[in-house]
Design an enzyme around this catalytic site. Sequence first.
Site, short mmCIF file in Angstrom:
data_model
loop_
_atom_site.label_atom_id
_atom_site.label_comp_id
_atom_site.label_asym_id
_atom_site.label_seq_id
_atom_site.Cartn_x
_atom_site.Cartn_y
_atom_site.Cartn_z
N TYR A 43 -15.50 -61.78 -6.79
CA TYR A 43 -16.78 -62.54 -6.95
C TYR A 43 -17.09 -63.09 -5.62
CZ TYR A 43 -20.10 -65.56 -9.28
OH TYR A 43 -21.35 -66.15 -9.88
N LYS A 98 -17.09 -49.45 -34.49
CA LYS A 98 -17.64 -48.34 -33.96
C LYS A 98 -17.23 -48.25 -32.46
CE LYS A 98 -20.84 -44.64 -34.51
NZ LYS A 98 -21.06 -44.09 -35.75
#
Length: 758
Positions: A43, A98
């Site tokens: 970060y 999915k």
Amino acid sequence: MSKKGLGLSDEEALRFHAGEKPGKLEIRATKPMATQRDLSLAYSPGVAVPVKAIAENPELAFDYTSRGNMVAVISNGTAILGLGNLGALASKPVMEGKSVLFKRFADVDSIDLEVDTADVEEFINSVKYLGPSFGGINLEDIKAPDCFVIESRLREEMDIPVFHDDQHGTAIICVAGMLNALHLAGKDIKNVRVVMNGAGAAGIACLELLKALGLPHDNAILCDTKGVIYQGRTEGMNQWKSAHAAQTDFRTLEEALKGADIFLGLSVKGAVTPDMVKSMASHPIIFAMANPDPEITPEEVAKVRDDAIVATGRSDYPNQVNNVLGFPYIFRGALDVRATRINDAMKIAAAEALAELAREEVPDEVAMAYDGPRPSFSSKYIIPVPFDPRLIYRIPMAVARAAMETGVAKKPIEDFEVYENKLKARLDPTSVVLESIYAKVKRHPKRVVFAEGENESVLRAAVAFQNNGLGTPIVIADAEKMRQMTREANISPDLISGLIVVDKTRPENVNKYLDFVYSRLQRRGYVRKDCERLLRSSPHVLGACMTAIGDADALVTGMTTNTQAVLDRVRLILGNISDQHVMGVSLVVAGGKTKIVSDTLVSKNPNGETLANIAKQSAIVARRLGIEPHLGLISYSSFGNPEGSTSEEVRDAVNVLNKQDVDFEFDGEMSIDVALNENTRANYPFCHLKENANVLVMPGIHSAVIATSILRQLGGATVIGPLLVGLEASVQLIPMGSSVSDIVNMAAFAAYNLAEKE
């Protein structure tokens, strides 16, 4: 396929989706996050560097972020699995599923997004503005005709692949099977007459792809609930139906099928009758793909035609048109070349590659799942099966080539041999193994004893084993305590009504085996009364007796007791197979790789001879599971450095194997680093292991159990086993704390041992 056809209960499905972590997805970091330095790189301030680089060159997002392997699965829930418009939130379990399939079959990372609007423009904008996050968009369960508009617009406005799987996934698999069916029937696509019943997204996509392959426009008759879609019809029409209106006098499905060569169905159960099939041309091709039940079953067709080639959408019939054969691999190829779209050439390439696979010799991993002769290209085998390991590289390579040839690939593949090897490395062999095992067991169902029926997880596993068609469960329990447990656990009596329960409190169920147990133990310090107490107190012994004398075929037990104690009980009744060592092997899946670890159950301080036997049996187990063994005999040392008594025993085992001229690759003694890291192994050019070891023979049970436990608890590995090998009957021990799925897997392994011998 229907939930009923798969043997799934509502309760089982809900428990699966709930559990300790609800849902089917989680997010894990791919970089270390242990130190302040790691966080600074991940970060602030380190993240500023790739941010600036991407701002200057957007293509670098594929290098510095997950975008290049990330697909969004997006729906608004207006057409969920044939259940209709149930809304965006209700579609989330399907979309999560999915996403899981993308990862399972093609190692594509995926996230589900449910867009809560039925407004086409709002939906398009929602997806369009999220484009920078993903490398591809998989649209799902969106009603027609909205899906046509949405896909078309998004393809125009986005520079990444947008693919509505309900349309094109079905069409690609259908066309793959059709190419082979036409070949077998001796027919040419340019001369056949096709009747499609079902004018929804999938039906229209099938016709479009067939026409792209050469089917003449007027040779295709499209039907909907109002009959044939003909030129001039106005009722129930839209622009997508009108595009396929034919110049014809046919007005009904029955009329259209007379003399037709091909029937394609994506409509409803019973839409086609045997009389309609009778009226078709010689060697008819019938793809009855309605979900969950076909327009006409293969059995109904067989009664009136012996020259037909039949496919359905169901896994319990040959030639299943299954979308999972397509979308994961199509996106894999598209992502790997950074394609800007998935065009017709890429779809056709995928279909042709699938068709070609079915014509080739079936590999052992697929053949082992079949009953009888090895399957080969025929009217019963025109479409590959989902557990074919070749899919992971054949389909993406075909799609990638087509993308490059049609100019939509922004990052062409430079070396397809290298690319093929990378694709193969993405395959999870354990998934292939488990698929094959389950398929084999279903074809050779066995009677399996679940010895601890008063345990909730064991009882649920027995029900699942039966409902999934894996065989006949026989549950040992105190019947009254089992009934009390089911009431407390809110298990429906109907759920367990079909189980065979052996009540261990009934004297006749114990006395039946008393003479047998006494004959086995009378010269081992047991008097008859001891044997009677043993039978009454130990369901493990009772289950072993049932297996030993043929009242059952296999046994799973150990959920409620220490594994070693259970093994000691079982071995009172069951002896070793001649010339074999009783041992345990564990399948460890970590980082997408599968390793076999042995001995994880029995051998405390094996000598060189015993370790050599363990190695040979481990190689046999690997091959029975469809894995070509490369054995590393593990120690804390590598080839004599540092010295120690344990390393000497491993070295002795290697010498024994060298003298026996075994037919598998092995070497040792070696550390884990040498066995699993080719760069480290390069320091030992004399090492016989040419590939990383996939079978790790540990120097004793202490190291084997510690290693697998650490991998499971700290490394997030999936550990299946230990699988018990070497007993004269098929027994698998369930580690305490196992889940219902774990127990079902162990029961399947127990049954598979027998099915494989047959």
